[in-house]
Design an enzyme around this catalytic site. Structure first.
Site, PDB file in Angstrom:
ATOM      1  N   HIS A  63       0.830  -1.201   0.000  1.00 48.74           N
ATOM      2  CA  HIS A  63       0.000   0.000   0.000  1.00 48.74           C
ATOM      3  C   HIS A  63       0.869   1.257   0.000  1.00 48.74           C
ATOM      4  O   HIS A  63       1.917   1.278   0.659  1.00 48.74           O
ATOM      5  CB  HIS A  63      -0.897   0.031   1.238  1.00 48.74           C
ATOM      6  CG  HIS A  63      -1.911  -1.066   1.273  1.00 48.74           C
ATOM      7  ND1 HIS A  63      -1.614  -2.323   1.737  1.00 48.74           N
ATOM      8  CD2 HIS A  63      -3.213  -1.098   0.891  1.00 48.74           C
ATOM      9  CE1 HIS A  63      -2.695  -3.082   1.647  1.00 48.74           C
ATOM     10  NE2 HIS A  63      -3.674  -2.368   1.141  1.00 48.74           N
ATOM     11  N   MET A  97       8.034  -3.604   4.951  1.00 46.56           N
ATOM     12  CA  MET A  97       8.589  -3.740   3.602  1.00 46.56           C
ATOM     13  C   MET A  97       9.355  -2.493   3.187  1.00 46.56           C
ATOM     14  O   MET A  97      10.345  -2.571   2.456  1.00 46.56           O
ATOM     15  CB  MET A  97       7.472  -4.033   2.595  1.00 46.56           C
ATOM     16  CG  MET A  97       6.743  -5.355   2.849  1.00 46.56           C
ATOM     17  SD  MET A  97       7.841  -6.752   3.176  1.00 46.56           S
ATOM     18  CE  MET A  97       8.826  -6.784   1.686  1.00 46.56           C
ATOM     19  N   GLU A  98       8.918  -1.329   3.662  1.00 49.41           N
ATOM     20  CA  GLU A  98       9.640  -0.103   3.358  1.00 49.41           C
ATOM     21  C   GLU A  98      11.037  -0.135   3.980  1.00 49.41           C
ATOM     22  O   GLU A  98      12.028   0.273   3.348  1.00 49.41           O
ATOM     23  CB  GLU A  98       8.855   1.109   3.869  1.00 49.41           C
ATOM     24  CG  GLU A  98       7.649   1.497   3.028  1.00 49.41           C
ATOM     25  CD  GLU A  98       6.466   0.576   3.172  1.00 49.41           C
ATOM     26  OE1 GLU A  98       5.485   0.731   2.423  1.00 49.41           O
ATOM     27  OE2 GLU A  98       6.497  -0.334   4.051  1.00 49.41           O
ATOM     28  N   ASP A 112      26.998  -1.341  -6.457  1.00 46.02           N
ATOM     29  CA  ASP A 112      27.203  -0.651  -7.729  1.00 46.02           C
ATOM     30  C   ASP A 112      28.426   0.259  -7.684  1.00 46.02           C
ATOM     31  O   ASP A 112      29.203   0.338  -8.648  1.00 46.02           O
ATOM     32  CB  ASP A 112      25.953   0.168  -8.055  1.00 46.02           C
ATOM     33  CG  ASP A 112      26.119   0.980  -9.333  1.00 46.02           C
ATOM     34  OD1 ASP A 112      26.420   0.374 -10.390  1.00 46.02           O
ATOM     35  OD2 ASP A 112      25.968   2.212  -9.279  1.00 46.02           O
TER      36      ASP A 112
END
Length: 305
Positions: A63, A97-98, A112
């Site tokens: 959400h 989840m954030e 990276d």
């Protein structure tokens, strides 16, 4: 996508961790904040924060939430960088989840920025996990630790006369059973203030911890539950029904029509719910964590603990 429309907003937070494994010379570059692409810690921090804010765009069933605060921290260890992310919101669902996404994206950014300085097999990401979370049902319980008795009184002439099924009172009774209340005594009455008053008085005399009336809180000429219950309150608690009305108004402008009151009559917590199925469902959803908390505190006081 899970429907969270009936869950109350609460302050929620989550902390997650991940590890970025790299050779010693890469870890030194991270500590020195020196790569050809710039400061790896600063870049990974911003990447993690942005990822927390856009998690609903990355994970299809998440959400969208207002992110009130997000931060990413780094600790350089012997063979890895320990990454911790924290995220805070006020909303109907959590931010686990954030936080996990923030930690993961921070680790990917370090990968990276350090890949020019090591062979691929020398770099890896792992041990991504949730450290803790607060808020919501894990913090504000919606179920009693031990059973308590409750009485639900449905007040409606059409229901009492058999002209209309009771979809509100039964729903409240079922909701209380699901929250650990036992036994739950269900009563059906017409719009008779004397009968309502006598039923409430009997439940109070029986030392029933929770009494919920359903119906009779509107503006109709027979809606007299508020006038019956309010004079009996020995410890008014207006914040409960104010919270329920505020919760309802976010879902229907008609929630303002309920005149419900709440508080203790002696040692019994008494709440007056609206008589519609939607109104009673929203009221219970808004108040259940508070009801559980209030009654458990009250039981501790009563037992001297």
């Amino acid at each position: 996508m899970k429907n969270v429309g009936m869950k109350p907003d609460t302050l929620r937070s989550a902390h997650a961790a991940a590890r970025f494994y790299a050779p010693a010379d890469c870890l030194e570059r991270i500590a020195a904040r020196d790569t050809e692409k710039g400061d790896p810690q600063a870049s990974a921090r911003i990447a993690g924060i942005l990822a927390a804010k856009r998690t609903d765009e990355l994970l299809p069933l998440c959400h969208p939430l207002p992110i009130h605060a997000a931060e990413v921290h780094f600790s350089i260890e012997a063979d890895h960088v320990a990454i911790e992310a924290e995220v805070h919101t006020i909303g109907p669902t959590g931010v686990e989840m954030e936080a996990l996404t923030a930690a993961s994206m921070a680790a990917l950014t370090l990968y990276d920025m350090l890949k020019p300085y090591a062979e691929p097999e020398a770099l890896s990401i792992g041990n991504t996990h949730l450290l803790d979370k607060t808020g919501g049902k894990s913090h504000y319980s919606r179920r009693l630790e031990a059973p308590l008795a409750a009485t639900v009184v449905m007040v409606s002439d059409p229901v009492f006369d058999g002209h209309k099924p009771d979809t509100a009172g039964r729903q409240v009774a079922d909701g209380l059973i699901g929250a650990g209340f036992d036994p739950v005594d269900y009563r059906l009455l017409g719009d008779d203030p004397q009968a309502v008053g006598e039923t409430v008085d009997a439940a109070v005399a029986a030392h029933t911890p929770l009494i919920v009336t359903v119906g009779g809180t509107g503006i109709g000429p027979k809606d007299k539950v508020v006038e019956t219950v309010e004079p009996k309150l020995t410890t008014p608690m207006p914040g409960l029904m104010e919270t329920a009305r505020a919760f309802g108004q976010k879902r229907s402008p008609y929630a303002v029509l309920s005149r419900g009151v709440s508080g203790f009559i002696g040692n019994s917590l008494v709440l007056t719910f609206p008589g519609s199925r939607t109104g009673s469902e929203e009221t219970l959803a808004a108040l259940l964590p508070s009801i559980v908390h209030i009654l458990e505190i009250h039981q501790r006081f009563a037992s001297g603990r």
